[in-house]
Motif scaffolding. Structure first.
Motif, PDB file in Angstrom:
ATOM      1  N   THR A  46       0.821  -1.208   0.000  1.00  0.00           N
ATOM      2  CA  THR A  46       0.000   0.000   0.000  1.00  0.00           C
ATOM      3  C   THR A  46       0.855   1.257   0.000  1.00  0.00           C
ATOM      4  O   THR A  46       1.984   1.266   0.463  1.00  0.00           O
ATOM      5  N   GLU A  47       0.264   2.307  -0.527  1.00  0.00           N
ATOM      6  CA  GLU A  47       0.861   3.638  -0.539  1.00  0.00           C
ATOM      7  C   GLU A  47      -0.108   4.582   0.163  1.00  0.00           C
ATOM      8  O   GLU A  47      -1.282   4.282   0.308  1.00  0.00           O
ATOM      9  N   LYS A  48       0.403   5.736   0.557  1.00  0.00           N
ATOM     10  CA  LYS A  48      -0.421   6.680   1.304  1.00  0.00           C
ATOM     11  C   LYS A  48      -1.653   7.142   0.512  1.00  0.00           C
ATOM     12  O   LYS A  48      -2.693   7.425   1.089  1.00  0.00           O
ATOM     13  N   SER A  49      -1.559   7.158  -0.802  1.00  0.00           N
ATOM     14  CA  SER A  49      -2.686   7.623  -1.616  1.00  0.00           C
ATOM     15  C   SER A  49      -3.732   6.535  -1.893  1.00  0.00           C
ATOM     16  O   SER A  49      -4.794   6.822  -2.443  1.00  0.00           O
ATOM     17  N   ASP A  50      -3.446   5.291  -1.516  1.00  0.00           N
ATOM     18  CA  ASP A  50      -4.394   4.197  -1.755  1.00  0.00           C
ATOM     19  C   ASP A  50      -5.637   4.339  -0.873  1.00  0.00           C
ATOM     20  O   ASP A  50      -5.574   4.900   0.220  1.00  0.00           O
ATOM     21  N   ARG A  68      -5.654   1.736  -6.153  1.00  0.00           N
ATOM     22  CA  ARG A  68      -4.280   2.218  -6.334  1.00  0.00           C
ATOM     23  C   ARG A  68      -4.322   3.479  -7.182  1.00  0.00           C
ATOM     24  O   ARG A  68      -4.249   3.429  -8.400  1.00  0.00           O
ATOM     25  N   LEU A  69      -4.463   4.626  -6.539  1.00  0.00           N
ATOM     26  CA  LEU A  69      -4.571   5.887  -7.272  1.00  0.00           C
ATOM     27  C   LEU A  69      -3.294   6.239  -8.016  1.00  0.00           C
ATOM     28  O   LEU A  69      -3.314   7.045  -8.940  1.00  0.00           O
ATOM     29  N   SER A  70      -2.179   5.624  -7.641  1.00  0.00           N
ATOM     30  CA  SER A  70      -0.933   5.876  -8.368  1.00  0.00           C
ATOM     31  C   SER A  70      -0.852   5.050  -9.661  1.00  0.00           C
ATOM     32  O   SER A  70       0.079   5.202 -10.436  1.00  0.00           O
ATOM     33  N   LYS A  71      -1.828   4.195  -9.892  1.00  0.00           N
ATOM     34  CA  LYS A  71      -1.904   3.392 -11.120  1.00  0.00           C
ATOM     35  C   LYS A  71      -3.143   3.842 -11.898  1.00  0.00           C
ATOM     36  O   LYS A  71      -4.239   3.309 -11.735  1.00  0.00           O
ATOM     37  N   ILE A  72      -2.965   4.850 -12.733  1.00  0.00           N
ATOM     38  CA  ILE A  72      -4.059   5.465 -13.482  1.00  0.00           C
ATOM     39  C   ILE A  72      -3.803   5.290 -14.979  1.00  0.00           C
ATOM     40  O   ILE A  72      -2.665   5.358 -15.428  1.00  0.00           O
ATOM     41  N   VAL A  73      -4.884   5.074 -15.730  1.00  0.00           N
ATOM     42  CA  VAL A  73      -4.777   4.908 -17.178  1.00  0.00           C
ATOM     43  C   VAL A  73      -5.979   5.565 -17.851  1.00  0.00           C
ATOM     44  O   VAL A  73      -7.052   5.677 -17.252  1.00  0.00           O
ATOM     45  N   THR A  74      -5.780   6.008 -19.096  1.00  0.00           N
ATOM     46  CA  THR A  74      -6.876   6.489 -19.930  1.00  0.00           C
ATOM     47  C   THR A  74      -7.120   5.450 -21.019  1.00  0.00           C
ATOM     48  O   THR A  74      -6.187   5.066 -21.727  1.00  0.00           O
ATOM     49  N   LEU A  99      -6.735  11.781  -4.088  1.00  0.00           N
ATOM     50  CA  LEU A  99      -6.303  12.299  -5.391  1.00  0.00           C
ATOM     51  C   LEU A  99      -5.632  13.655  -5.227  1.00  0.00           C
ATOM     52  O   LEU A  99      -4.595  13.924  -5.845  1.00  0.00           O
ATOM     53  N   ARG A 100      -6.201  14.509  -4.375  1.00  0.00           N
ATOM     54  CA  ARG A 100      -5.572  15.808  -4.108  1.00  0.00           C
ATOM     55  C   ARG A 100      -4.183  15.618  -3.500  1.00  0.00           C
ATOM     56  O   ARG A 100      -3.239  16.308  -3.858  1.00  0.00           O
ATOM     57  N   TYR A 101      -4.061  14.671  -2.560  1.00  0.00           N
ATOM     58  CA  TYR A 101      -2.765  14.374  -1.950  1.00  0.00           C
ATOM     59  C   TYR A 101      -1.769  13.884  -3.007  1.00  0.00           C
ATOM     60  O   TYR A 101      -0.647  14.373  -3.095  1.00  0.00           O
ATOM     61  N   LEU A 102      -2.177  12.939  -3.821  1.00  0.00           N
ATOM     62  CA  LEU A 102      -1.298  12.345  -4.826  1.00  0.00           C
ATOM     63  C   LEU A 102      -0.779  13.386  -5.803  1.00  0.00           C
ATOM     64  O   LEU A 102       0.406  13.420  -6.134  1.00  0.00           O
ATOM     65  N   PHE A 103      -1.668  14.259  -6.271  1.00  0.00           N
ATOM     66  CA  PHE A 103      -1.287  15.257  -7.260  1.00  0.00           C
ATOM     67  C   PHE A 103      -0.858  16.592  -6.644  1.00  0.00           C
ATOM     68  O   PHE A 103      -0.646  17.569  -7.374  1.00  0.00           O
ATOM     69  N   LYS A 104      -0.749  16.610  -5.310  1.00  0.00           N
ATOM     70  CA  LYS A 104      -0.299  17.803  -4.575  1.00  0.00           C
ATOM     71  C   LYS A 104      -1.150  19.027  -4.908  1.00  0.00           C
ATOM     72  O   LYS A 104      -0.658  20.110  -5.191  1.00  0.00           O
ATOM     73  N   LEU A 105      -2.478  18.822  -4.886  1.00  0.00           N
ATOM     74  CA  LEU A 105      -3.438  19.884  -5.127  1.00  0.00           C
ATOM     75  C   LEU A 105      -3.962  20.397  -3.798  1.00  0.00           C
ATOM     76  O   LEU A 105      -4.065  19.653  -2.834  1.00  0.00           O
ATOM     77  N   LYS A 106      -4.353  21.633  -3.752  1.00  0.00           N
ATOM     78  CA  LYS A 106      -4.886  22.206  -2.513  1.00  0.00           C
ATOM     79  C   LYS A 106      -6.370  22.001  -2.421  1.00  0.00           C
ATOM     80  O   LYS A 106      -7.090  21.850  -3.308  1.00  0.00           O
TER      81      LYS A 106
END
Length: 106
Positions: A46-50, A68-74, A99-106
């Motif tokens: 696991t990762e913190k963003s999971d 696993r939010l760090s494993k994203i695909v289109t 998702l905000r945490y993973l992408f460093k969004l406020k």
């Protein structure tokens, strides 16, 4: 299909040498393309963003799993092989926060 639906798709390996049919959650549905995050039962990596989710009748999962939010695909929507269920409403905030945490969004 809307955000939060859990579907089966051929999810590509990161090296693009193949794919594996697995559950994934729809994050964005834009025209004919969908953005998905991989769902796994491998809880030891696991990762913190999971996001941890337990099986329910609503989500249709069979085992405790992580998104696993760090494993994203289109992918094109015609690659969806079937719908399993959907994310319980109580998890939408947690999903958005991670998702905000993973992408460093406020």
């Amino acid at each position: 299909m809307k955000k939060g639906k859990i579907v089966l798709v051929p999810f590509p390996f990161t090296d693009l040498k193949g794919s594996k049919v697995r559950p994934a959650i729809i994050l964005v549905n834009k025209d004919s393309d969908i953005i998905l995050a991989f769902i796994s039962t491998q809880l030891k990596w696991t990762e913190k963003s999971d996001v941890l989710i337990e099986p329910t009748e609503i989500n249709g999962l069979k085992k405790s799993s992580i998104i696993r939010l760090s494993k994203i695909v289109t992918l094109h929507e015609n690659l969806i092989l079937g719908e399993i269920g959907e994310l319980d409403a109580k998890f939408h905030k947690n999903l958005n926060d991670n998702l905000r945490y993973l992408f460093k969004l406020k």
